[in-house]
Enzyme design. Sequence first.
Site, PDB file in Angstrom:
ATOM      1  N   GLU A  25      44.066  43.562  36.111  1.00 54.37           N
ATOM      2  CA  GLU A  25      43.771  43.182  34.722  1.00 54.37           C
ATOM      3  C   GLU A  25      44.735  43.296  33.704  1.00 54.37           C
ATOM      4  O   GLU A  25      45.252  42.730  32.956  1.00 54.37           O
ATOM      5  CB  GLU A  25      43.832  44.902  34.403  1.00 54.37           C
ATOM      6  N   GLU A  26      46.264  42.803  34.329  1.00 48.61           N
ATOM      7  CA  GLU A  26      47.551  42.381  33.945  1.00 48.61           C
ATOM      8  C   GLU A  26      47.947  41.445  34.364  1.00 48.61           C
ATOM      9  O   GLU A  26      48.088  41.537  35.684  1.00 48.61           O
ATOM     10  CB  GLU A  26      49.065  43.961  33.640  1.00 48.61           C
TER      11      GLU A  26
END
Length: 130
Positions: A25-26
């Site tokens: 997600e990052e």
Amino acid sequence: SWQARFFLQNVKVEKGDLPMVVDVEELNHMTPDKMRLQLKEFLTFIEKKTGIKPIIYSGSSFYQDYLLGFFDGYPLWVANYDQPEMRSIGSKRWLIWQHSDKATITGIGHVVDFDAFSGDSVTFQQLLIK
């Protein structure tokens, strides 16, 4: 990849489980290319050691911005809380859609995630580890 080795030391896969899921997600202060390289190394290591193709979990925007077109052979578990209906992301069809993180279930005393599976019970059974 040390992360993949650590992951496999701490996860016990059993018959009837869903395939393992990698949460991406990052960028974590790295370039998109480096993140994709590390993700590919992780996925390849897991598959080679277990014979199981992991599921990729990601937010719809992150997936569209950084992963779409690179990992289309992997099942997608997508998080998107902003729409009443989840369509494909580009040409990629989601397998599981997490559409809320505020669901309530009888017998659980706190809010939980709420997910939808793109398929029927037969398709779900086929997904499980044999």
